[in-house]
Design a protein around this motif. Sequence first.
Motif, PDB file in Angstrom:
ATOM      1  N   ALA A 229       0.919  -1.254   0.085  1.00  0.00           N
ATOM      2  CA  ALA A 229       0.029   0.095   0.146  1.00  0.00           C
ATOM      3  C   ALA A 229       0.810   1.157  -0.086  1.00  0.00           C
ATOM      4  O   ALA A 229       0.585   2.272  -0.640  1.00  0.00           O
ATOM      5  N   HIS A 230       2.091   1.258   0.669  1.00  0.00           N
ATOM      6  CA  HIS A 230       2.932   2.288   0.661  1.00  0.00           C
ATOM      7  C   HIS A 230       3.522   2.733  -0.551  1.00  0.00           C
ATOM      8  O   HIS A 230       3.568   3.881  -1.003  1.00  0.00           O
ATOM      9  N   ALA A 231       3.970   1.328  -1.266  1.00  0.00           N
ATOM     10  CA  ALA A 231       4.538   1.868  -2.476  1.00  0.00           C
ATOM     11  C   ALA A 231       3.626   2.168  -3.552  1.00  0.00           C
ATOM     12  O   ALA A 231       3.988   3.098  -4.408  1.00  0.00           O
ATOM     13  N   THR A 232       2.234   1.733  -3.599  1.00  0.00           N
ATOM     14  CA  THR A 232       1.161   2.342  -4.284  1.00  0.00           C
ATOM     15  C   THR A 232       0.907   3.666  -4.070  1.00  0.00           C
ATOM     16  O   THR A 232       1.033   4.705  -5.239  1.00  0.00           O
ATOM     17  N   ALA A 233       0.994   3.974  -2.914  1.00  0.00           N
ATOM     18  CA  ALA A 233       0.588   5.478  -2.533  1.00  0.00           C
ATOM     19  C   ALA A 233       1.865   6.304  -2.865  1.00  0.00           C
ATOM     20  O   ALA A 233       1.490   7.668  -3.236  1.00  0.00           O
ATOM     21  N   LYS A 234       2.942   6.020  -2.887  1.00  0.00           N
ATOM     22  CA  LYS A 234       4.141   6.680  -3.143  1.00  0.00           C
ATOM     23  C   LYS A 234       4.605   6.637  -4.478  1.00  0.00           C
ATOM     24  O   LYS A 234       5.568   7.137  -4.961  1.00  0.00           O
ATOM     25  N   ASN A 235       3.954   5.611  -5.084  1.00  0.00           N
ATOM     26  CA  ASN A 235       4.424   5.485  -6.767  1.00  0.00           C
ATOM     27  C   ASN A 235       5.622   5.026  -6.853  1.00  0.00           C
ATOM     28  O   ASN A 235       6.311   5.336  -7.720  1.00  0.00           O
ATOM     29  N   PHE A 236       6.272   3.992  -5.951  1.00  0.00           N
ATOM     30  CA  PHE A 236       7.333   3.120  -6.540  1.00  0.00           C
ATOM     31  C   PHE A 236       6.985   1.878  -6.455  1.00  0.00           C
ATOM     32  O   PHE A 236       5.959   1.405  -6.076  1.00  0.00           O
ATOM     33  N   SER A 237       7.950   1.167  -7.376  1.00  0.00           N
ATOM     34  CA  SER A 237       7.632  -0.413  -7.307  1.00  0.00           C
ATOM     35  C   SER A 237       8.005  -1.210  -5.958  1.00  0.00           C
ATOM     36  O   SER A 237       9.005  -0.690  -5.291  1.00  0.00           O
ATOM     37  N   THR A 238       7.105  -2.215  -5.626  1.00  0.00           N
ATOM     38  CA  THR A 238       7.695  -2.913  -4.677  1.00  0.00           C
ATOM     39  C   THR A 238       8.900  -3.617  -4.756  1.00  0.00           C
ATOM     40  O   THR A 238       9.475  -4.071  -3.529  1.00  0.00           O
ATOM     41  N   ASP A 239       9.453  -3.721  -5.965  1.00  0.00           N
ATOM     42  CA  ASP A 239      10.716  -4.430  -6.065  1.00  0.00           C
ATOM     43  C   ASP A 239      11.781  -3.434  -5.199  1.00  0.00           C
ATOM     44  O   ASP A 239      12.708  -4.295  -4.960  1.00  0.00           O
ATOM     45  N   VAL A 240      11.299  -2.558  -5.235  1.00  0.00           N
ATOM     46  CA  VAL A 240      12.511  -1.618  -4.246  1.00  0.00           C
ATOM     47  C   VAL A 240      12.830  -2.094  -2.923  1.00  0.00           C
ATOM     48  O   VAL A 240      14.088  -2.026  -2.464  1.00  0.00           O
ATOM     49  N   TYR A 241      11.783  -2.867  -2.516  1.00  0.00           N
ATOM     50  CA  TYR A 241      12.115  -3.171  -1.073  1.00  0.00           C
ATOM     51  C   TYR A 241      12.909  -4.408  -1.138  1.00  0.00           C
ATOM     52  O   TYR A 241      13.800  -4.675   0.072  1.00  0.00           O
ATOM     53  N   LEU A 242      13.050  -5.115  -2.264  1.00  0.00           N
ATOM     54  CA  LEU A 242      13.605  -6.459  -2.031  1.00  0.00           C
ATOM     55  C   LEU A 242      15.241  -6.353  -1.730  1.00  0.00           C
ATOM     56  O   LEU A 242      15.727  -7.420  -1.252  1.00  0.00           O
ATOM     57  N   THR A 243      15.810  -5.332  -2.358  1.00  0.00           N
ATOM     58  CA  THR A 243      17.371  -5.434  -2.099  1.00  0.00           C
ATOM     59  C   THR A 243      17.844  -4.262  -0.848  1.00  0.00           C
ATOM     60  O   THR A 243      18.823  -4.029  -0.745  1.00  0.00           O
ATOM     61  N   LEU A 244      16.865  -3.748  -0.138  1.00  0.00           N
ATOM     62  CA  LEU A 244      17.137  -2.753   0.691  1.00  0.00           C
ATOM     63  C   LEU A 244      17.905  -3.732   1.885  1.00  0.00           C
ATOM     64  O   LEU A 244      17.964  -5.004   2.264  1.00  0.00           O
ATOM     65  N   ARG A 245      19.118  -2.807   2.604  1.00  0.00           N
ATOM     66  CA  ARG A 245      19.781  -3.296   3.468  1.00  0.00           C
ATOM     67  C   ARG A 245      19.872  -2.377   4.621  1.00  0.00           C
ATOM     68  O   ARG A 245      20.063  -1.122   4.276  1.00  0.00           O
ATOM     69  N   LEU A 246      20.135  -2.689   6.120  1.00  0.00           N
ATOM     70  CA  LEU A 246      20.511  -1.707   6.946  1.00  0.00           C
ATOM     71  C   LEU A 246      21.898  -1.417   7.242  1.00  0.00           C
ATOM     72  O   LEU A 246      22.312  -0.529   7.618  1.00  0.00           O
ATOM     73  N   ALA A 247      22.768  -2.135   6.591  1.00  0.00           N
ATOM     74  CA  ALA A 247      24.334  -2.053   6.433  1.00  0.00           C
ATOM     75  C   ALA A 247      24.596  -2.708   5.435  1.00  0.00           C
ATOM     76  O   ALA A 247      23.922  -3.804   4.763  1.00  0.00           O
ATOM     77  N   PRO A 248      25.728  -2.303   4.571  1.00  0.00           N
ATOM     78  CA  PRO A 248      26.204  -2.948   3.123  1.00  0.00           C
ATOM     79  C   PRO A 248      26.625  -4.433   3.504  1.00  0.00           C
ATOM     80  O   PRO A 248      26.389  -5.105   2.717  1.00  0.00           O
ATOM     81  N   ASP A 249      27.020  -4.675   4.690  1.00  0.00           N
ATOM     82  CA  ASP A 249      27.374  -5.787   5.087  1.00  0.00           C
ATOM     83  C   ASP A 249      26.360  -6.680   5.813  1.00  0.00           C
ATOM     84  O   ASP A 249      26.692  -7.633   6.338  1.00  0.00           O
ATOM     85  N   MET A 250      25.082  -6.243   5.701  1.00  0.00           N
ATOM     86  CA  MET A 250      24.075  -6.994   6.366  1.00  0.00           C
ATOM     87  C   MET A 250      23.235  -7.728   4.991  1.00  0.00           C
ATOM     88  O   MET A 250      23.223  -7.093   4.061  1.00  0.00           O
ATOM     89  N   LEU A 251      22.338  -8.699   5.136  1.00  0.00           N
ATOM     90  CA  LEU A 251      21.710  -9.320   4.185  1.00  0.00           C
ATOM     91  C   LEU A 251      20.602  -8.524   3.632  1.00  0.00           C
ATOM     92  O   LEU A 251      19.891  -7.675   4.528  1.00  0.00           O
TER      93      LEU A 251
END
Lengths: 169, 169
Positions: B30-52
Motif C-alpha cells: 500500500a505504501h509503494a502504491t501511495a508513493k508510486n514506486f515499485s515494490t521491487d525496491v524493497y527487495l534489495t534494501l539493507r540496513l548496512a552494506p554487509d547485512m543481508l
Amino acid sequence: MTTISMHSASAPALAKMLGNMLTWLEAAKAHATAKNFSTDVYLTLRLAPDMLPFTKQIQIASDAAKGCVARLAGQDVPSYKDDEATLDDLAERIRKTRDFVLSVPAAAFAGSESREITIPRRVGDPLKFDGLSYLQHFALPNFYFHATTTYALLRHAGVPLGKLDYLGG
Amino acid sequence: MTTISMHSASAPALAKMLGNMLTWLEAAKAHATAKNFSTDVYLTLRLAPDMLPFTKQIQIASDAAKGCVARLAGQDVPSYKDDEATLDDLAERIRKTRDFVLSVPAAAFAGSESREITIPRRVGDPLKFDGLSYLQHFALPNFYFHATTTYALLRHAGVPLGKLDYLGG
C-alpha cells in the motif's frame, strides 16, 4: 535431565541475550575509539524518525526482560529510573537487569503458564494474557525486538558485529 | 488448561509472527502504491552494506521457523528454493512456511527438549544443542532477529507500521 518449564523457557534466554548485548556495547566503544567519535553519538541514533532512539531501545529491552521474569514469578516489576546518560550507564543497566533475571528462583515460576498477566498500556485498556501466551506472544517477541533493534542500530553505525555476536557463544 | 510444552513454546508463536509479517507486506504494498514506486525496491534494501537484504531476511526467517519445527519434531527440514523474485512471492513463502508450522502435530514434539539437534554451518563444525537449548538460544532468537530486521527495513523505508503491527493483535 533437560526439562521445559516457564522458567527454562524464559530466564536463561533473557539472561544470555542481555550478556550478548554487553559485548555489543564493548564493540561499539572500541569502534568509537578507533574512529575517534564520542560514544554519546550512539545514544540518539534511530532507524526511522518515528522509531525510538538507541537509549530507549536498551531501556525497553531491560523493561521487557525484568517485566517478564517478575510477572511470571508473581513479583512486583523492579522500577528503574531511565536516567542512563552514557553508554557505560546503559551497560550498567543491562548488567543490573541480568542480575535481577538470574536472581529469581525457578520455583517462583511454578504454575505461571496459567496465571493471569495484566499489562498496562499508555493508551487503551490493559492487555490481559495467561502466562504462557504472555511469554510466547508478548514478552519474548518484544524483548527480541528491542535487542535486535539495538543490534541493528550499531550495525547501521558501522560497528563490526555479526550474527554470532547477536546469538552469543 | 494452559500447559507449556516444546510445541506450545514454539509453533504458535512462530505461526503468529509469520502472520504478522504478512500484514507488514500488505502495508508495504500500500505504501509503494501511495508513493508510486515499485515494490521491487524493497527487495534489495539493507540496513548496512554487509547485512543481508530484505528478500534474504524473509527467506531466513522462513528457514528459522520451518527448521525449528521440523528439527524439534524429528522430521527432515522442508527445502524451499529461495527463488522469490517479488513481494508477492515472499508473501507466498511466508504463507507456505506458516502452513508447515501449523501442520506438524503437537505430539511430534514430545521429548524434543532433550533430543540432540545438529545445525550445519557454512564454516566450521556443526553446532550441537539439546532441543531446549536449541529452541531458547538459537531458533527463537534467530527467528525474531530476521522478523525484526524485516520490520526495521520497512520502517526505515517509511512504511507506516507500529509496535502493535509487530506483535500482532
